[in-house]
Design a protein around this motif. Structure first.
Motif, PDB file in Angstrom:
ATOM      1  N   ASP A  43      -8.971   5.443   1.370  1.00 47.94           N
ATOM      2  CA  ASP A  43      -8.538   5.765  -0.079  1.00 47.94           C
ATOM      3  C   ASP A  43      -7.121   5.241  -0.082  1.00 47.94           C
ATOM      4  OD1 ASP A  43     -10.699   7.619  -1.645  1.00 47.94           O
ATOM      5  OD2 ASP A  43     -10.303   8.232   0.558  1.00 47.94           O
ATOM      6  N   ASN A  44      -6.512   4.576  -1.107  1.00 45.85           N
ATOM      7  CA  ASN A  44      -5.366   4.053  -1.125  1.00 45.85           C
ATOM      8  C   ASN A  44      -4.726   3.809  -2.586  1.00 45.85           C
ATOM      9  OD1 ASN A  44      -2.663   3.230  -0.064  1.00 45.85           O
ATOM     10  ND2 ASN A  44      -3.874   2.569   1.669  1.00 45.85           N
ATOM     11  N   ILE A  45      -3.541   3.375  -2.834  1.00 48.92           N
ATOM     12  CA  ILE A  45      -2.850   2.793  -3.896  1.00 48.92           C
ATOM     13  C   ILE A  45      -2.081   1.726  -3.701  1.00 48.92           C
ATOM     14  CG2 ILE A  45      -1.525   3.462  -6.072  1.00 48.92           C
ATOM     15  CD1 ILE A  45      -2.129   6.483  -5.510  1.00 48.92           C
ATOM     16  N   PHE A  46      -2.495   0.536  -4.198  1.00 49.09           N
ATOM     17  CA  PHE A  46      -1.847  -0.633  -4.112  1.00 49.09           C
ATOM     18  C   PHE A  46      -0.931  -1.007  -5.314  1.00 49.09           C
ATOM     19  CE2 PHE A  46      -5.124  -1.081  -1.192  1.00 49.09           C
ATOM     20  CZ  PHE A  46      -4.529  -1.600   0.066  1.00 49.09           C
ATOM     21  N   TYR A  47       0.363  -1.468  -5.119  1.00 46.09           N
ATOM     22  CA  TYR A  47       1.245  -1.685  -6.026  1.00 46.09           C
ATOM     23  C   TYR A  47       2.332  -3.113  -6.255  1.00 46.09           C
ATOM     24  CZ  TYR A  47       4.691   0.347  -2.943  1.00 46.09           C
ATOM     25  OH  TYR A  47       5.323   0.321  -1.694  1.00 46.09           O
ATOM     26  N   SER A  48       2.436  -3.292  -7.350  1.00 41.68           N
ATOM     27  CA  SER A  48       3.094  -4.739  -7.162  1.00 41.68           C
ATOM     28  C   SER A  48       4.536  -4.523  -6.917  1.00 41.68           C
ATOM     29  CB  SER A  48       2.879  -5.503  -8.624  1.00 41.68           C
ATOM     30  OG  SER A  48       3.376  -4.602  -9.568  1.00 41.68           O
TER      31      SER A  48
ATOM     32  N   ALA B  27       0.674  -1.342  -0.005  1.00 38.95           N
ATOM     33  CA  ALA B  27      -0.200   0.010   0.145  1.00 38.95           C
ATOM     34  C   ALA B  27       1.067   1.356  -0.115  1.00 38.95           C
ATOM     35  CB  ALA B  27      -0.901  -0.086   1.228  1.00 38.95           C
ATOM     36  N   ALA B  28       0.452   2.240  -0.777  1.00 33.98           N
ATOM     37  CA  ALA B  28       1.371   3.455  -0.892  1.00 33.98           C
ATOM     38  C   ALA B  28       1.046   4.298   0.556  1.00 33.98           C
ATOM     39  CB  ALA B  28       0.548   4.417  -1.702  1.00 33.98           C
ATOM     40  N   ILE B  29       0.194   4.194   1.320  1.00 33.23           N
ATOM     41  CA  ILE B  29       0.029   4.908   2.453  1.00 33.23           C
ATOM     42  C   ILE B  29      -0.711   3.902   3.553  1.00 33.23           C
ATOM     43  CG2 ILE B  29      -0.098   7.216   1.509  1.00 33.23           C
ATOM     44  CD1 ILE B  29      -3.065   7.083   2.033  1.00 33.23           C
ATOM     45  N   SER B  30      -0.399   4.405   4.953  1.00 32.52           N
ATOM     46  CA  SER B  30      -0.994   3.572   5.832  1.00 32.52           C
ATOM     47  C   SER B  30      -1.066   4.389   7.125  1.00 32.52           C
ATOM     48  CB  SER B  30       0.043   2.450   6.387  1.00 32.52           C
ATOM     49  OG  SER B  30      -0.513   1.654   7.298  1.00 32.52           O
ATOM     50  N   ASN B  31      -2.347   4.184   7.766  1.00 36.78           N
ATOM     51  CA  ASN B  31      -2.873   4.945   9.051  1.00 36.78           C
ATOM     52  C   ASN B  31      -2.797   6.631   8.647  1.00 36.78           C
ATOM     53  OD1 ASN B  31      -2.529   2.711  10.768  1.00 36.78           O
ATOM     54  ND2 ASN B  31      -0.248   2.905  10.867  1.00 36.78           N
ATOM     55  N   ALA B  32      -3.114   6.524   7.297  1.00 34.51           N
ATOM     56  CA  ALA B  32      -3.478   7.967   6.955  1.00 34.51           C
ATOM     57  C   ALA B  32      -4.923   8.156   6.400  1.00 34.51           C
ATOM     58  CB  ALA B  32      -2.732   8.470   5.747  1.00 34.51           C
ATOM     59  N   LYS B  33      -5.672   9.113   7.317  1.00 32.41           N
ATOM     60  CA  LYS B  33      -7.054   9.475   6.791  1.00 32.41           C
ATOM     61  C   LYS B  33      -7.241  10.221   5.810  1.00 32.41           C
ATOM     62  CE  LYS B  33      -8.472   9.524  11.873  1.00 32.41           C
ATOM     63  NZ  LYS B  33      -8.813  10.153  12.900  1.00 32.41           N
ATOM     64  N   THR B  34      -8.276   9.721   5.037  1.00 31.59           N
ATOM     65  CA  THR B  34      -8.478  10.365   3.585  1.00 31.59           C
ATOM     66  C   THR B  34      -9.641  11.056   3.260  1.00 31.59           C
ATOM     67  OG1 THR B  34      -9.411   8.373   2.572  1.00 31.59           O
ATOM     68  CG2 THR B  34      -6.806   8.515   2.659  1.00 31.59           C
ATOM     69  N   THR B  35     -10.612  10.865   4.291  1.00 32.54           N
ATOM     70  CA  THR B  35     -11.861  11.653   4.103  1.00 32.54           C
ATOM     71  C   THR B  35     -11.910  12.653   5.083  1.00 32.54           C
ATOM     72  OG1 THR B  35     -13.230  10.089   5.442  1.00 32.54           O
ATOM     73  CG2 THR B  35     -13.059   9.383   3.365  1.00 32.54           C
ATOM     74  N   LEU B  36     -13.107  13.707   4.606  1.00 27.78           N
ATOM     75  CA  LEU B  36     -13.094  15.028   5.104  1.00 27.78           C
ATOM     76  C   LEU B  36     -14.535  14.785   6.186  1.00 27.78           C
ATOM     77  CD1 LEU B  36     -12.399  17.491   2.409  1.00 27.78           C
ATOM     78  CD2 LEU B  36     -10.684  16.325   4.175  1.00 27.78           C
ATOM     79  N   LYS B  37     -14.327  15.278   7.237  1.00 23.87           N
ATOM     80  CA  LYS B  37     -15.604  15.471   8.226  1.00 23.87           C
ATOM     81  C   LYS B  37     -16.347  16.764   7.657  1.00 23.87           C
ATOM     82  CE  LYS B  37     -13.437  13.676  12.315  1.00 23.87           C
ATOM     83  NZ  LYS B  37     -12.789  14.302  13.906  1.00 23.87           N
ATOM     84  N   ARG B  38     -17.894  16.596   7.875  1.00 23.69           N
ATOM     85  CA  ARG B  38     -18.420  18.021   7.534  1.00 23.69           C
ATOM     86  C   ARG B  38     -18.275  18.838   8.557  1.00 23.69           C
ATOM     87  NH1 ARG B  38     -22.638  16.218   4.438  1.00 23.69           N
ATOM     88  NH2 ARG B  38     -23.139  14.126   4.043  1.00 23.69           N
ATOM     89  N   LYS B  39     -17.840  18.829   9.595  1.00 20.11           N
ATOM     90  CA  LYS B  39     -17.409  19.933  10.432  1.00 20.11           C
ATOM     91  C   LYS B  39     -16.445  19.679  11.190  1.00 20.11           C
ATOM     92  CE  LYS B  39     -22.011  21.648  11.423  1.00 20.11           C
ATOM     93  NZ  LYS B  39     -23.026  21.851  12.571  1.00 20.11           N
TER      94      LYS B  39
ATOM     95  N   LEU C 200      -9.452  13.404   0.348  1.00 20.76           N
ATOM     96  CA  LEU C 200      -8.231  14.036  -0.121  1.00 20.76           C
ATOM     97  C   LEU C 200      -7.546  12.985  -1.205  1.00 20.76           C
ATOM     98  CD1 LEU C 200      -6.186  14.310   3.418  1.00 20.76           C
ATOM     99  CD2 LEU C 200      -7.728  16.019   2.139  1.00 20.76           C
ATOM    100  N   PRO C 201      -6.512  13.683  -2.325  1.00 22.73           N
ATOM    101  CA  PRO C 201      -5.902  12.872  -3.228  1.00 22.73           C
ATOM    102  C   PRO C 201      -4.809  11.949  -2.584  1.00 22.73           C
ATOM    103  CG  PRO C 201      -6.037  15.156  -3.911  1.00 22.73           C
ATOM    104  CD  PRO C 201      -6.528  14.934  -2.342  1.00 22.73           C
ATOM    105  N   VAL C 202      -4.631  10.744  -2.985  1.00 18.99           N
ATOM    106  CA  VAL C 202      -3.541   9.645  -2.376  1.00 18.99           C
ATOM    107  C   VAL C 202      -2.173   9.917  -3.584  1.00 18.99           C
ATOM    108  CG1 VAL C 202      -2.712   7.686  -1.920  1.00 18.99           C
ATOM    109  CG2 VAL C 202      -5.129   8.336  -1.250  1.00 18.99           C
ATOM    110  N   LEU C 203      -1.136  10.234  -2.906  1.00 14.05           N
ATOM    111  CA  LEU C 203      -0.110  10.258  -4.009  1.00 14.05           C
ATOM    112  C   LEU C 203       0.939   8.924  -3.949  1.00 14.05           C
ATOM    113  CD1 LEU C 203       2.164  11.721  -5.901  1.00 14.05           C
ATOM    114  CD2 LEU C 203       3.258  12.600  -3.834  1.00 14.05           C
TER     115      LEU C 203
END
Length: 270
Positions: free
Chosen positions: A226-231, A202-214, A261-264
């Motif tokens: 959200d994530n990116i998996f790579y071989s 996984a490109a990221i771990s323990n990283a929150k990617t969605t936004l709260k309403r408040k 949020l975008p994942v890089l």
């Protein structure tokens, strides 16, 4: 002694060859209701966020009128910011009523080439609500496959979709391969073990990617889905989220762009 010397030479050779490979920046972003809800100012803000990437994989493109047009407008805005971009848009997914979407992939043409326009993975049609979109891309002549995927919500069994996708990937596809998307579950749960056991990371771990309403004090982030998996033949040089919010008082305006949020993933092909 000779064996140690040969081993060191092999390591140095590998590092030199890898260092010569082009580094690519891939962004994966669920851009909420990407269609007519995004005006020109908001599309320009999105373009500013993604302009330094080489590839952008978008989930949640509106299937009806407005979705494809928004992707075209975004590409046009990016083309006026110093680099040439191209894009592909998937057909609408064969989905239950009201959840049909398209996927889009946008890329800088000086770094990335294609030989086809991609396709929805029909083999998974009966197993997932929104079939993933697959596109082969080429960097300096080296091919890799990008899968763009948006799974069901967390309370509607996204795990069974991830299992089906994982089985299809391992049984049917060749690597190098990257899976970008909104999985609606954390990468740490066991459903991803099959991919990981087969060399995916996984490109990221323990990283929150969605936004709260408040915003709760200084905390406006919610779920790590959200994530990116790579071989294993992809070499990661960086993985992170792109926090375009930064301050609590910017949350309301930020949510007009997206609630994710975008994942890089910054990478080279081994």
């Amino acid at each position: 002694m000779l064996k140690k010397l040969a081993f060191l030479i092999l390591i140095v050779f590998h590092c030199v060859v890898l260092g010569q490979h082009k580094e690519i920046k891939l962004l994966s972003w669920n851009i909420k209701d990407f269609g007519r809800t995004k005006n020109s100012e908001e599309l320009n803000e999105i373009a500013e966020i993604v302009r330094d990437a080489d590839i952008l994989a978008i989930q949640e493109v509106v299937a009806g009128y407005g979705g494809a047009q928004a992707v075209a407008k975004l590409a046009d805005i990016l083309n006026r910011k110093g680099a040439k971009w191209d894009y592909v848009i998937s057909d609408p997914t064969n989905s239950p009523k009201y959840i049909t979407e398209r996927y889009a992939i946008v890329w800088k043409t000086n770094n990335i080439k294609i030989k086809n326009r991609g396709w929805l993975v029909s083999e998974l049609d009966s197993l997932v609500d929104r079939e993933p979109f697959l596109l082969d891309l080429y960097v300096e002549g080296n091919k890799f496959t990008l899968i763009n995927f948006h799974s069901r919500p967390y309370n509607k069994d996204p795990e069974s979709e991830i299992i089906a996708l994982s089985n299809f990937i391992i049984d049917s596809l060749e690597t190098p391969l990257i899976i970008a998307g909104d999985f609606n579950v954390d990468e740490k749960i066991p459903v991803f073990d099959f991919l990981k056991d087969n060399g995916f990371k996984a490109a990221i771990s323990n990283a929150k990617t969605t936004l709260k309403r408040k915003c709760d004090g200084t905390d406006y982030l919610n779920h790590p889905i959200d994530n990116i998996f790579y071989s294993q033949d992809i070499y990661k040089t960086e993985g992170k989220t792109i926090d375009f919010v930064k301050f609590c008082d910017e949350l309301e305006d930020a949510r007009k762009l997206s609630d994710h949020l975008p994942v890089l993933l910054r990478f080279k092909i081994n």
